[in-house]
Design an enzyme around this catalytic site. Sequence first.
Site, short mmCIF file in Angstrom:
data_model
loop_
_atom_site.label_atom_id
_atom_site.label_comp_id
_atom_site.label_asym_id
_atom_site.label_seq_id
_atom_site.Cartn_x
_atom_site.Cartn_y
_atom_site.Cartn_z
CG ASP A 162 9.08 -14.05 35.02
OD1 ASP A 162 9.50 -14.40 36.14
OD2 ASP A 162 9.09 -14.82 34.04
CB SER A 163 13.63 -14.01 35.26
OG SER A 163 12.93 -15.21 34.99
N GLY B 293 17.07 -18.46 38.33
CA GLY B 293 17.09 -19.56 39.31
C GLY B 293 18.46 -20.13 39.63
CB CYS C 78 9.74 -13.60 39.13
SG CYS C 78 11.32 -14.47 39.12
CD GLU D 209 12.68 -17.20 29.15
OE1 GLU D 209 13.04 -16.43 28.25
OE2 GLU D 209 11.74 -16.94 29.94
CB CYS E 244 8.91 -21.74 38.71
SG CYS E 244 9.65 -20.93 37.27
CG HIS F 271 9.41 -19.70 33.20
ND1 HIS F 271 9.73 -18.66 34.02
CD2 HIS F 271 9.97 -19.41 31.99
CE1 HIS F 271 10.47 -17.78 33.34
NE2 HIS F 271 10.62 -18.22 32.12
#
Length: 270
Positions: A7-8, A40, A70, A162, A194, A196
């Site tokens: 994932d990012s 994104g 992701c 984040e 997403c 997240h």
Amino acid sequence: MAVGIFDSGLGGLTVLEAVEKRLPEVPFVYFGDNAHTPYGVRTADDIYELTTRGVQRLFDAGCDLVILACNTASAAALRRMQERWVPEDKRVLGVFVPLIEALTERQWGDNSPPREVAVKHVALFATPATVRSRAFQRELAFRAIGVDVEAQACGGVVDAIEEGDMILADALVRSHVEALMRKMPEPDAAVLGCTHYPIMAQSFQEALGPDVRVFSQASLVADSLADYLSRRPAMVGPGQERAYLTTGDPDRVGRQATRFLRRKVEFRAA
Ligand code: DGL
């Protein structure tokens, strides 16, 4: 024996948690590209470069199979990677297909023509790059007809998560849901597109109201991976060791991950 989860940043932990629970015998290696998150707001070329670099790191760690946990990378880079970059003995899979199969109640490998399905009005919440790619609508069109999709690019939510600023993340989620509902007042389903966003699942559900069914990917991807590995057991690669890798600050990322997963997680530099 290791499978990579990419994932990012921190979002893929929602998928990691579900796959670890579903497949406790498989060692997973997690890679979070926290130094370059959020993806994104990046261009497709940039996302492709960063994703291939991270996935190569997972191949080097003994993973033959990598899950792009992701949506942004799955939407902007996966097809190009599969067409011209992934070596023949490796596999890289995305997270859209299990979600769309659940939404349309179709089984893996059901290649019959697209048909009418129960859901008619779908709200898609995703990053700006995922929304711009229209990858979700493209995959959906292979399986279903007559589904109206309204997409909302949820700027700022990944950054807030984040940063660990959950108050800001909550406020942003509520304003994005409001914006979506001005365009589509009565969705029957909402897709958290997403990885997240499940961290903010409660905010989404409260803002959408109890009548909207919210789909998120973690458990769907876990079921789909278990099914995939039962058919292709050799794709569990030669790696033996569980590991959590990050391009960011390992101590900081470890602290955030420990909070999300409610257990001690130690990251090391990728
Ligand atoms: N978790 C990601 C996704 O599923 C990434 C978001 C980002 O880095 O912007 O899209």
